[in-house]
Write a protein that holds these residues in place. Structure first.
Motif, PDB file in Angstrom:
ATOM      1  N   VAL A  67       0.848  -1.206   0.000  1.00 24.70           N
ATOM      2  CA  VAL A  67       0.000   0.000   0.000  1.00 24.70           C
ATOM      3  C   VAL A  67       0.879   1.251   0.000  1.00 24.70           C
ATOM      4  CG1 VAL A  67      -1.685   1.343   1.347  1.00 24.70           C
ATOM      5  CG2 VAL A  67      -1.909  -1.143   1.167  1.00 24.70           C
ATOM      6  N   ARG A  68       0.551   2.168  -0.915  1.00 26.32           N
ATOM      7  CA  ARG A  68       1.300   3.425  -0.961  1.00 26.32           C
ATOM      8  C   ARG A  68       0.488   4.508  -0.254  1.00 26.32           C
ATOM      9  NH1 ARG A  68       2.967   4.956  -6.646  1.00 26.32           N
ATOM     10  NH2 ARG A  68       0.841   4.317  -7.130  1.00 26.32           N
ATOM     11  N   PHE A  69       1.204   5.435   0.362  1.00 30.60           N
ATOM     12  CA  PHE A  69       0.560   6.523   1.110  1.00 30.60           C
ATOM     13  C   PHE A  69       1.364   7.790   0.848  1.00 30.60           C
ATOM     14  CE2 PHE A  69       3.430   3.922   3.596  1.00 30.60           C
ATOM     15  CZ  PHE A  69       4.372   4.849   4.011  1.00 30.60           C
ATOM     16  N   THR A  70       0.761   8.928   1.177  1.00 31.82           N
ATOM     17  CA  THR A  70       1.479  10.189   0.929  1.00 31.82           C
ATOM     18  C   THR A  70       2.316  10.566   2.146  1.00 31.82           C
ATOM     19  OG1 THR A  70      -0.501  11.419   1.590  1.00 31.82           O
ATOM     20  CG2 THR A  70      -0.188  11.023  -0.772  1.00 31.82           C
ATOM     21  N   LEU A  71       3.430  11.215   1.899  1.00 29.11           N
ATOM     22  CA  LEU A  71       4.360  11.528   2.980  1.00 29.11           C
ATOM     23  C   LEU A  71       3.793  12.538   3.974  1.00 29.11           C
ATOM     24  CD1 LEU A  71       7.786  11.981   1.135  1.00 29.11           C
ATOM     25  CD2 LEU A  71       7.177  10.156   2.733  1.00 29.11           C
ATOM     26  N   GLN A  72       2.967  13.475   3.480  1.00 34.47           N
ATOM     27  CA  GLN A  72       2.478  14.581   4.328  1.00 34.47           C
ATOM     28  C   GLN A  72       3.651  15.189   5.111  1.00 34.47           C
ATOM     29  OE1 GLN A  72      -0.268  15.936   3.689  1.00 34.47           O
ATOM     30  NE2 GLN A  72      -0.937  14.363   2.272  1.00 34.47           N
ATOM     31  N   SER A  73       3.520  15.288   6.444  1.00 35.26           N
ATOM     32  CA  SER A  73       4.555  16.025   7.194  1.00 35.26           C
ATOM     33  C   SER A  73       5.921  15.342   7.206  1.00 35.26           C
ATOM     34  CB  SER A  73       4.102  16.260   8.634  1.00 35.26           C
ATOM     35  OG  SER A  73       3.299  17.404   8.692  1.00 35.26           O
ATOM     36  N   ILE A  74       5.983  14.069   6.855  1.00 34.31           N
ATOM     37  CA  ILE A  74       7.306  13.429   6.796  1.00 34.31           C
ATOM     38  C   ILE A  74       8.151  14.113   5.720  1.00 34.31           C
ATOM     39  CG2 ILE A  74       8.520  11.271   6.243  1.00 34.31           C
ATOM     40  CD1 ILE A  74       6.186   9.767   7.500  1.00 34.31           C
ATOM     41  N   SER A  75       7.471  14.673   4.707  1.00 31.19           N
ATOM     42  CA  SER A  75       8.204  15.365   3.640  1.00 31.19           C
ATOM     43  C   SER A  75       8.982  16.564   4.170  1.00 31.19           C
ATOM     44  CB  SER A  75       7.236  15.816   2.540  1.00 31.19           C
ATOM     45  OG  SER A  75       6.414  16.875   3.019  1.00 31.19           O
ATOM     46  N   LYS A  76       8.599  17.048   5.373  1.00 31.01           N
ATOM     47  CA  LYS A  76       9.272  18.236   5.925  1.00 31.01           C
ATOM     48  C   LYS A  76      10.747  17.950   6.235  1.00 31.01           C
ATOM     49  CE  LYS A  76       4.940  19.971   7.898  1.00 31.01           C
ATOM     50  NZ  LYS A  76       4.094  20.025   9.105  1.00 31.01           N
ATOM     51  N   VAL A  77      11.051  16.708   6.583  1.00 34.20           N
ATOM     52  CA  VAL A  77      12.445  16.339   6.864  1.00 34.20           C
ATOM     53  C   VAL A  77      13.245  16.387   5.550  1.00 34.20           C
ATOM     54  CG1 VAL A  77      13.953  14.484   7.682  1.00 34.20           C
ATOM     55  CG2 VAL A  77      11.712  14.815   8.734  1.00 34.20           C
ATOM     56  N   ILE A  78      12.615  15.908   4.483  1.00 35.58           N
ATOM     57  CA  ILE A  78      13.288  15.824   3.187  1.00 35.58           C
ATOM     58  C   ILE A  78      13.465  17.217   2.577  1.00 35.58           C
ATOM     59  CG2 ILE A  78      12.993  14.894   0.840  1.00 35.58           C
ATOM     60  CD1 ILE A  78      11.429  12.550   2.269  1.00 35.58           C
ATOM     61  N   SER A  79      12.410  18.036   2.671  1.00 35.04           N
ATOM     62  CA  SER A  79      12.531  19.393   2.115  1.00 35.04           C
ATOM     63  C   SER A  79      13.546  20.208   2.918  1.00 35.04           C
ATOM     64  CB  SER A  79      11.168  20.092   2.073  1.00 35.04           C
ATOM     65  OG  SER A  79      10.600  20.133   3.350  1.00 35.04           O
ATOM     66  N   LEU A  80      13.618  19.957   4.226  1.00 36.25           N
ATOM     67  CA  LEU A  80      14.611  20.676   5.034  1.00 36.25           C
ATOM     68  C   LEU A  80      16.022  20.327   4.572  1.00 36.25           C
ATOM     69  CD1 LEU A  80      15.435  22.468   7.453  1.00 36.25           C
ATOM     70  CD2 LEU A  80      15.439  20.388   8.853  1.00 36.25           C
ATOM     71  N   ALA A  81      16.275  19.036   4.382  1.00 36.91           N
ATOM     72  CA  ALA A  81      17.617  18.626   3.941  1.00 36.91           C
ATOM     73  C   ALA A  81      17.963  19.303   2.611  1.00 36.91           C
ATOM     74  CB  ALA A  81      17.675  17.103   3.806  1.00 36.91           C
ATOM     75  N   ARG A 110      12.827  18.860  -8.382  1.00 36.64           N
ATOM     76  CA  ARG A 110      14.097  18.690  -7.657  1.00 36.64           C
ATOM     77  C   ARG A 110      13.878  17.853  -6.393  1.00 36.64           C
ATOM     78  NH1 ARG A 110      16.627  22.790  -5.579  1.00 36.64           N
ATOM     79  NH2 ARG A 110      18.575  21.656  -5.642  1.00 36.64           N
ATOM     80  N   LEU A 111      12.746  18.093  -5.713  1.00 33.64           N
ATOM     81  CA  LEU A 111      12.436  17.295  -4.520  1.00 33.64           C
ATOM     82  C   LEU A 111      12.264  15.823  -4.885  1.00 33.64           C
ATOM     83  CD1 LEU A 111       9.947  19.409  -2.415  1.00 33.64           C
ATOM     84  CD2 LEU A 111      11.783  18.005  -1.474  1.00 33.64           C
TER      85      LEU A 111
END
Ligand code: GLN
Length: 309
Positions: A60-74, A138-139
């Protein structure tokens, strides 16, 4: 390194926490997320030596939602450097809900950290790219590097469902534009942010990202450096202090593993000397954290003495 968690044991634990799936509620303030099935539970471990163990509905695939904040920060840190980013976004945890606007009214009007929505919106605004699609492109290629999987994209239905209803996030952006924390078009930044939050993965891909962070920013399989070591450390530190919103303190006491959750019901955890752990269970508690995710990580941490403290 602790490596005796078998697939059978992981399955048993997942079944033990299954009843909690009905304790919370699936997020529906983003209408498309309301269609998630609370019974879709999955967990994956990715050890530092590349071995993996998984249980549940891992397809099952799901959306990152706030987990993406770690990736965008990096990525924003790699694009702009620490000084530029932390001039505009703070480093302190907040006891307020993740979408709160209240602190922005205080002077200096700067988001307290990059894991709350205000801070994350400012971070997305800083990512290099002339258009929202360029930033998101880019993300996505960064996520491809983090997972070594080029098939990952974003869910257009979830992205547009959030874009159409994100009145609070628009307000946060207008506040920050007034105070020169963000530049350019509010609508364009929101467009990039909602697509970023809608990046879609499964638990195995997410656990691999956790392992890369645990491995100081290097891909486990190839050893290739994807994130500089000091930036991986910054990300993990924010996961400890702010990763579970205004439940970060109790999570640190009960579980003690750097982790970031998202309102899709997913949790990304990263533990030095161990690797990455990802859990999916869409039912959320009142703070917006996966009920099953919290219970499962608590079980793992207690059983294997995983707390970093
Ligand atoms: N806590 C979350 O996962 C929030 C992310 C969501 N896209 C929002 O901005 O509301």
């Amino acid at each position: 390194m602790i490596k005796d968690i078998s697939e059978q044991v992981l399955n048993e634990w997942l079944e033990n926490v299954r009843p909690y799936a009905y304790d919370g509620q699936v997020a529906d303030y983003i209408p498309a997320l309301g269609r998630q099935n609370p019974e879709d539970l999955a967990v994956a471990l990715h050890y530092l030596d590349g071995d993996t163990v998984e249980a549940g509905r891992t397809e099952v695939r799901f959306t990152l939602q706030s987990i993406s904040k770690v990736i965008s920060l990096a990525l924003a840190l790699m694009d702009n450097g620490e000084e530029y980013v932390f001039d505009r976004v703070g480093m302190e945890p907040t006891g307020d809900p993740f979408h709160s606007i209240y602190r922005l009214e205080q002077i200096p009007s700067k988001p307290l950290n990059p894991m709350i929505n205000a801070g994350a919106l400012a971070v997305t605004n800083m990512i290099h790219g002339a258009t929202p699609d360029e930033k998101v492109g880019r993300l996505l290629s960064f996520v491809h590097d983090l997972t070594d999987d080029h098939s990952i994209g974003y869910n257009e239905e979830v992205a547009s469902s959030e874009f159409e209803t994100a009145f609070l996030n628009r307000s946060l952006l207008f506040y920050m534009k007034q105070h020169q924390i963000v530049t350019g078009s509010v609508e364009e930044t929101l467009d990039a942010y909602t697509k970023q939050c809608a990046i879609e993965v499964n638990v195995c891909q997410l656990a691999r990202i956790g392992a890369l962070l645990a491995n100081e920013g290097r891909d486990i399989a190839s050893g290739r450096r994807i994130i500089p070591k000091h930036l991986a450390r910054i990300c993990k530190t924010f996961m400890v202090t702010c990763g579970m919103y205004d439940a970060s303190g109790s999570f640190a006491i009960k579980v003690g593993i750097p982790a970031k959750s998202g309102v899709s019901g997913s949790v990304l955890a990263s533990l030095n000397d161990f690797g990455g752990i990802a859990v999916y269970g869409p039912s959320l508690d009142e703070k917006g954290n996966s009920v099953v995710g919290l219970k499962l990580l608590e079980t793992l941490s207690n059983r294997y003495d995983l707390s970093i403290f």
